[in-house]
Design a protein around this motif. Structure first.
Motif, PDB file in Angstrom:
ATOM      1  N   LEU A 127       0.827  -1.209   0.000  1.00 44.05           N
ATOM      2  CA  LEU A 127       0.000   0.000   0.000  1.00 44.05           C
ATOM      3  C   LEU A 127       0.863   1.261   0.000  1.00 44.05           C
ATOM      4  CD1 LEU A 127      -2.898  -0.895   2.486  1.00 44.05           C
ATOM      5  CD2 LEU A 127      -2.851  -1.102  -0.010  1.00 44.05           C
ATOM      6  N   ALA A 128       1.971   1.214   0.721  1.00 45.71           N
ATOM      7  CA  ALA A 128       2.858   2.381   0.762  1.00 45.71           C
ATOM      8  C   ALA A 128       3.482   2.643  -0.605  1.00 45.71           C
ATOM      9  CB  ALA A 128       3.948   2.174   1.813  1.00 45.71           C
ATOM     10  N   GLU A 129       3.749   1.577  -1.349  1.00 46.30           N
ATOM     11  CA  GLU A 129       4.367   1.722  -2.665  1.00 46.30           C
ATOM     12  C   GLU A 129       3.344   2.009  -3.760  1.00 46.30           C
ATOM     13  OE1 GLU A 129       7.656   1.592  -3.423  1.00 46.30           O
ATOM     14  OE2 GLU A 129       8.206   1.380  -1.310  1.00 46.30           O
ATOM     15  N   GLN A 130       2.126   1.537  -3.579  1.00 41.21           N
ATOM     16  CA  GLN A 130       1.058   1.736  -4.572  1.00 41.21           C
ATOM     17  C   GLN A 130       0.018   2.655  -3.933  1.00 41.21           C
ATOM     18  OE1 GLN A 130       1.602   0.152  -7.426  1.00 41.21           O
ATOM     19  NE2 GLN A 130      -0.275   0.283  -8.601  1.00 41.21           N
ATOM     20  N   VAL A 131       0.204   3.948  -4.110  1.00 41.67           N
ATOM     21  CA  VAL A 131      -0.488   4.919  -3.272  1.00 41.67           C
ATOM     22  C   VAL A 131      -1.998   5.011  -3.516  1.00 41.67           C
ATOM     23  CG1 VAL A 131       1.583   6.306  -2.944  1.00 41.67           C
ATOM     24  CG2 VAL A 131       0.090   6.783  -4.892  1.00 41.67           C
ATOM     25  N   LEU A 132      -2.500   4.475  -4.609  1.00 45.18           N
ATOM     26  CA  LEU A 132      -3.934   4.523  -4.878  1.00 45.18           C
ATOM     27  C   LEU A 132      -4.652   3.240  -4.451  1.00 45.18           C
ATOM     28  CD1 LEU A 132      -3.988   6.222  -8.398  1.00 45.18           C
ATOM     29  CD2 LEU A 132      -4.245   7.286  -6.146  1.00 45.18           C
ATOM     30  N   ALA A 133      -3.900   2.264  -3.971  1.00 39.56           N
ATOM     31  CA  ALA A 133      -4.487   0.973  -3.630  1.00 39.56           C
ATOM     32  C   ALA A 133      -5.056   0.959  -2.216  1.00 39.56           C
ATOM     33  CB  ALA A 133      -3.447  -0.128  -3.781  1.00 39.56           C
ATOM     34  N   LYS A 134      -6.014   0.066  -2.015  1.00 35.40           N
ATOM     35  CA  LYS A 134      -6.561  -0.214  -0.688  1.00 35.40           C
ATOM     36  C   LYS A 134      -6.461  -1.714  -0.455  1.00 35.40           C
ATOM     37  CE  LYS A 134      -9.798   3.673  -0.583  1.00 35.40           C
ATOM     38  NZ  LYS A 134     -11.220   4.099  -0.416  1.00 35.40           N
ATOM     39  N   GLY A 135      -6.464  -2.115   0.807  1.00 36.50           N
ATOM     40  CA  GLY A 135      -6.261  -3.524   1.063  1.00 36.50           C
ATOM     41  C   GLY A 135      -6.944  -4.038   2.304  1.00 36.50           C
ATOM     42  N   LEU A 136      -7.077  -5.365   2.333  1.00 36.60           N
ATOM     43  CA  LEU A 136      -7.626  -6.084   3.473  1.00 36.60           C
ATOM     44  C   LEU A 136      -6.585  -7.090   3.941  1.00 36.60           C
ATOM     45  CD1 LEU A 136      -9.922  -7.129   5.365  1.00 36.60           C
ATOM     46  CD2 LEU A 136     -10.626  -8.622   3.470  1.00 36.60           C
ATOM     47  N   ALA A 137      -6.358  -7.124   5.253  1.00 34.65           N
ATOM     48  CA  ALA A 137      -5.441  -8.094   5.848  1.00 34.65           C
ATOM     49  C   ALA A 137      -6.213  -8.974   6.811  1.00 34.65           C
ATOM     50  CB  ALA A 137      -4.310  -7.380   6.581  1.00 34.65           C
ATOM     51  N   THR A 138      -6.003 -10.279   6.703  1.00 38.21           N
ATOM     52  CA  THR A 138      -6.657 -11.198   7.623  1.00 38.21           C
ATOM     53  C   THR A 138      -5.608 -11.987   8.410  1.00 38.21           C
ATOM     54  OG1 THR A 138      -6.734 -13.110   6.129  1.00 38.21           O
ATOM     55  CG2 THR A 138      -8.508 -11.494   5.942  1.00 38.21           C
ATOM     56  N   ASP A 139      -6.026 -12.442   9.574  1.00 36.10           N
ATOM     57  CA  ASP A 139      -5.191 -13.332  10.369  1.00 36.10           C
ATOM     58  C   ASP A 139      -6.084 -14.035  11.374  1.00 36.10           C
ATOM     59  OD1 ASP A 139      -1.819 -13.284  10.742  1.00 36.10           O
ATOM     60  OD2 ASP A 139      -2.994 -14.345  12.264  1.00 36.10           O
ATOM     61  N   LEU A 140      -5.722 -15.243  11.718  1.00 34.74           N
ATOM     62  CA  LEU A 140      -6.472 -15.973  12.737  1.00 34.74           C
ATOM     63  C   LEU A 140      -6.161 -15.450  14.127  1.00 34.74           C
ATOM     64  CD1 LEU A 140      -8.458 -18.320  13.151  1.00 34.74           C
ATOM     65  CD2 LEU A 140      -6.481 -19.853  13.310  1.00 34.74           C
ATOM     66  N   SER A 141      -4.970 -14.872  14.285  1.00 40.07           N
ATOM     67  CA  SER A 141      -4.508 -14.388  15.584  1.00 40.07           C
ATOM     68  C   SER A 141      -4.945 -12.945  15.830  1.00 40.07           C
ATOM     69  CB  SER A 141      -2.982 -14.476  15.662  1.00 40.07           C
ATOM     70  OG  SER A 141      -2.485 -13.755  16.772  1.00 40.07           O
TER      71      SER A 141
END
Length: 284
Positions: A127-141
């Protein structure tokens, strides 16, 4: 005692205990205790070290002697030019993972999903490198997600990154231009032979408690439902898993499957692409 004498004594203790990279580790710990960049440590070597700094340095050496990673003692790890908070709740971001980052950045994307995000280093770097992108992060923890959210805020990415507790695809909605993951890929019977430092990292992030391929099977099973047309997926792998993971993606109908090696020539990343749902009919 001077800073130099204290540093020499600490280095000797680490060396005698068989800690790899003892001089480097000792310098990093001393710089941390003194609150300065390691590159400036030479300037203060002749200076007398305060009692408080000496005690703090020796405490840090004691922790390193238990094979606690230096990054856990410092509280951070640098990755792709940025600093990420780490703890025993997440895997350290490793230099080899930068192979995945470089490949991901080779083409533009506007939406990214990071499965099993840990510290958030992969998603947040993208996201820091691709400034127009948005993202979702998942984790079980839940603890890992807390670390990732802290890193997102520290990097000013809190508004472009979402975090969700999930077991792989469970509860994940929508499609993404890019899906990335560095899942647990160490087989259960390989764990005993790993370096003692890994005992300080979360076991659930290292091994699937099976053959090392269980998580890739989960990822492959759900990828077509969540990958946008012509979207890309890339996963980090163990050095012997390239063919097996490639076959899992091919079995799901993914195209352009290939394996990328790291700088040591070992298989490191498997890349694949979703097919175009409306291929041009060249016969008309």
């Amino acid at each position: 005692m001077t800073v130099q004498a204290t540093l020499i004594a600490g280095t000797k203790r680490l060396t005698e205990a068989g800690v790899d990279g003892a001089p480097r580790d000792a310098r990093l710990l001393m710089a941390h205790v003194l609150g300065m960049e390691p590159g400036r440590l030479t300037l203060v070597m002749p200076d007398e070290i305060s009692v408080d700094h000496k005690v703090a340095f020796e405490a840090a050496i004691e922790r390193r002697l238990t094979r606690e990673p230096v990054s856990h003692i410092l509280g951070y790890r640098d990755f792709y030019g940025r600093r990420f908070q780490v703890s025993s709740d997440v895997l350290d971001p490793r230099p080899e993972t930068e192979i995945l980052i470089s490949e991901a950045l080779s083409k533009p994307f506007t939406s990214v999903l990071d499965l099993g995000t840990g510290s958030g280093a992969i998603l947040l770097t993208l996201l820091a490198e691709q400034v127009l992108a948005k993202g979702l992060a998942t984790d079980l923890s839940e603890a890992a997600l807390t670390v990732a959210q802290t890193n997102a805020e520290a990097l000013g990415l809190g508004k472009r990154a979402r975090f969700q507790q999930a077991d792989w695809w469970a509860g994940v909605e929508g499609q993404f231009d890019l899906i990335v993951s560095n899942p647990p890929y160490i087989a259960a019977d390989e764990m005993a032979g790993l370096s003692p430092e890994l005992a300080h990292e979360p076991r659930m992030a290292l091994t699937d408690e099976a053959d090392g391929l269980m998580c890739y099977r989960e990822i492959a099973a759900g990828v077509r439902a969540h990958l946008a047309p012509r979207g890309r997926i890339m996963v980090e792998i163990g050095p012997t898993q390239g063919a097996a993971v490639s076959d899992l993606f091919l079995a799901q109908g993914l195209k352009a499957v290939r394996v990328i090696a790291d700088l040591d020539g070992r298989d490191r990343v498997v890349v694949a692409q979703a097919p175009n749902p409306h291929p041009r009919n060249v016969g008309k």
